[in-house]
Design a protein around this motif. Structure first.
Motif: not given
Length: 774
Positions: A503-519, A571-574
């Motif tokens: 929305l016009g604000r500078p931001v730091l975007q993250s993408l955090e995929p995760r896998l858990l295999y259980v046997q 938000d990159a500022n606050d």
């Protein structure tokens, strides 16, 4: 142990005490008077004096006479007057007035001042004073300075309300005589009367009180409450300051429907052990025709060096106590009261780099379950541990596998838990529960965590082994049973980041995929006892658990993969998290037989979990969580919440909860101004009305379950809170409590504790006097 003062008038402390010892705001000095940072001693005894005036006549060694905008500074004392006379032999200053006196930053105005500067002995007639620390002010007919640590005032008053010409403040504390001894931190008031809107509401012929935060024996503010089960209640506590490290409070009370009783509390604080003992006794409840009581004990500390202990016990006389006298139960689950004793000791074996941390513990845990007559509202009693004995070990060793950069070393971590429990049932347990038994279990865990800030990879091997001996034969006739279940898992994930815009604000975007295999292999457990296991709540956090049950007795078989991802916009500022979106699901490689569902799980894909939170605009917050069934193409569970908070004392939150087939509920909470808050020419307020409350409505049953409706009136120097709280105690039963509290800002609160009820029930609630109270 901090404690409030002995009587509401104990806050008379500001009443002239500040003239000697309070760090308060002073009147603005004349522009031509410079700040004096250092004053040297004179004659080796007296402090230096600085005098400024339009005219000064002096007889050296005898007298100084100053006229015209006179200002005198001596140590921490500043004096202003049209004229004054200083007698050097007596070290005494006198002035007919009007006089402005500041001492340690506090202010007083009056006439006919006589004061020995060094000894600080003298008098001031018709003084008026202001205490910036509390915003309060007052007046007296005479003020006697009896030294740097003592003073006496006649016909003294105090109020935090603004003062206007020929208009009495809304509330005022008046005394015939007030004596303050700062050396012993004790004050004595004679003939004290508290007036509110011109009506005396509290009076005492004489009492002593502490100065500052020191504790002092005496009466505390009364409690006044009312509800539909006990009628009107009046309780007046008396506080006993027995010693610096222990005290007591005795609170006689009277209920119009139940009779007379007393509450008590004893607190003790030692170097190695602290304890609180409290209780309530109603010798004869007129409504039930029997004695009723409650008792609570809280203690913690070290009985022996290194041996930590904790005791938490609460018990009541009967099953209906939580309905009739709920205010006297401290447990967050008023129908389930714990009695627990725990002792533990920990240490380290070996060297810091090659050794193990250990913890040994012993616990006794019992429950008092308060059951109802209605079968539908009776609760399942948890098992008691009489006793629980255990030992935990945790170790880690570092070595180099050559898989990580040279500066990082791989760490092999392991833990072991060995525990014995004897399980019993409380007296009020429902029929059909297994009577109890004994269990010895062993939990082992070995992991090899790899990774850094951008990724992780953790293989883990677990084992859960348990052996049982029960007092009542199992379904297959056995009284002894055992099982051992291994489990292997791999937990891995990544973290990607990039600079973006939202929305016009500078931001730091993250993408955090995760896998858990259980046997985890299948082991039959339906014939084994279940003393402490329950299904985990199915959500975005629990889906990454190796076992979908809590406790020891149930281990779900699994060959599954939990996968998902979460993305955040920060938000990159606050640093505020503006948006968060997450999605997670579980895939079964084979049917699951031990699960929370009665017939197991044959679906390959579990329900889809979606979660999100948004703070896109400053006053708006939103949260959502949805459990979606792709086969039935409908949501199984839904939680939607929104909150609007544009400023202080303005908040509205709305929450929708759905658990299909069980309940559907709306929850509305708010704090909002209604009308008022017009300002007068002197900056004081005519008053403002606020509304605050919470309503929970069951869409399934088409009825209000719990509700709290309250209104507050803020007059600036006092706040009035009124409300009605309704709590459901059964399918067609509820209790209603009436709340009334008067807060005199800078003095004390009277009545029922409406402020605590509002804080506990209204998210984002802010007390109206929070920015004004001392």
């Amino acid at each position: 142990m901090p404690r409030s003062s002995a009587l509401p008038p104990s806050l008379l402390t500001p009443l002239l005490l500040a003239l000697l010892a309070g760090p308060l705001h002073a009147q603005t000095t004349a522009p031509e008077l410079r700040t004096i940072k250092t004053l040297s001693a004179r004659d080796g005894n007296r402090g230096a004096m600085v005098l400024r005036a339009q005219r000064i006549d002096a007889l050296l060694g005898q007298r100084l006479m100053a006229q015209g905008e006179v200002e005198l500074r001596h140590a921490d004392t500043l004096l202003r007057a049209p004229s004054l006379v200083y007698e050097e032999a007596k070290d005494e200053v006198s002035s007919p007035g009007p006089v402005e006196l500041e001492h340690l930053g506090n202010q007083a105005r009056g006439h006919h001042l006589r004061l020995q500067l060094e000894a600080f002995i003298g008098e001031l007639l018709e003084p008026q004073y202001r205490i910036a620390q509390t915003g309060g002010s007052g007046k007296a007919s005479r003020l006697d300075f009896l030294g740097d640590k003592q003073l006496r005032a006649a016909d003294a008053s105090y109020s935090s309300c603004p003062r206007e010409e020929n208009v009495e403040p809304d509330w005022e504390l008046q005394t015939q005589r007030l004596e303050l001894n700062l050396k012993d931190n004790v004050g004595v008031a004679r003939g004290a009367v508290l007036r509110f809107l011109g009506v005396p509401i509290l009076a005492a012929p004489g009492f002593s009180f502490p100065l500052g935060d020191e504790r002092k024996s005496g009466w505390l503010p009364p409690h006044v409450g009312a509800d539909n089960r006990s009628g009107i209640e009046l309780a007046v506590p008396y506080y006993f300051n027995l010693a610096p490290n222990y005290d007591a409070t005795l609170t006689p009370f009277a209920m119009t429907r139940r009779g007379f009783g007393a509450d008590g509390e004893l607190r003790w604080l030692g170097e190695d052990l602290s304890a609180e003992l409290s209780g309530s006794l109603l010798p004869h409840d007129r409504a039930l025709g029997q004695e009723r009581w409650s008792a609570q004990l809280r203690a913690r500390g070290e009985l022996l060096p290194g041996l930590r202990t904790r005791v938490a016990m609460e018990t009541v006389s009967d099953d209906d106590y939580w309905k009739d006298l709920r205010r006297r139960i401290s447990s967050p689950t008023p129908r389930l009261l714990a009695r627990e004793w725990l002792a533990e000791r920990s240490g380290h074996w070996g060297t810091p780099t090659a050794g193990a941390n250990w913890q040994g513990y012993a616990r006794m845990q019992a429950w008092q379950v308060l059951q109802t007559v209605e079968t539908a509202t009776r609760i399942t009693a948890p098992y008691q541990r009489e006793p629980q004995l255990g030992l935990r070990l945790r170790s880690g060793s570092e070595f180099d596998l050559g898989l990580l950069p040279a500066r990082q070393r791989t760490r092999l971590e392991g833990s072991l838990e060995l525990e014995y429990n004897r399980f019993t049932l409380p007296r009020t347990a429902q029929a059909g529960q297994l009577a109890g038994g004994e269990r010895v279990h062993l939990l082992g865990d070995l992991s090899l965590p790899l990774g850094d800030t951008a990724w992780w990879f953790t293989p883990r091997l677990r084992v859960n082994s348990a052996e049982y001996r029960v007092s009542q034969a199992l379904a297959d006739g056995r009284r002894r049973a055992s099982r051992t279940i291994p489990s292997f898992s791999i937990d891995t994930g990544l973290a990607f980041e990039r600079d973006s815009k939202l929305l016009g604000r500078p931001v730091l975007q993250s993408l955090e995929p995760r896998l858990l295999y259980v046997q985890t292999p299948y082991r039959a457990q339906d014939q084994l006892p279940n003393f402490d296991s329950a299904p985990r709540d199915f959500n975005v956090d629990s889906i990454y658990s190796v076992n979908e049950f809590t406790g020891i007795d149930r281990v779900a078989d699994a060959r599954q993969l939990a996968f998902g991802a979460v993305s955040r916009w920060v938000d990159a500022n606050d640093g505020d998290e503006r948006l968060r979106l997450g999605l997670v699901q579980r895939y079964q490689f084979r049917p699951q037989r031990i699960t929370a569902e009665a017939d197991g799980v044959n679906r390959r894909f579990s329900d889809l979990l979606l979660a999100g939170a948004a703070h896109l605009s400053s006053p708006w917050w939103a949260d959502a969580a949805v459990q979606y069934d792709p086969d039935g193409q409908r949501s199984v569970r839904t939680v939607l919440a929104a909150r609007y908070q544009p400023g202080p004392f303005r908040t509205v939150s709305l929450t929708y909860r759905l658990t299909r087939g069980q309940n559907e509920q709306m929850d509305l909470a708010w704090q909002w101004p209604l009308w008022g808050r017009s300002l007068k020419s002197n900056g004081s307020c005519q008053g403002a009305w606020y509304s605050a409350g919470r309503v929970q409505y069951s869409l399934k049953d088409s009825r209000v379950t719990d509700s709290l409706l309250g209104v507050e009136y803020d007059a600036g120097c006092w706040v009035l809170r009124m409300g009605v709280e309704r709590l459901s105690t059964g399918l067609a039963e509820s209790s209603t409590r009436f709340l009334l509290q008067l807060e005199l800002v800078g003095l004390s609160r009277f009545g029922s504790n409406a402020l605590k009820v509002l804080r506990d029930n209204v998210p984002g609630y802010r007390p109206l006097a929070s920015d004004k109270a001392p």
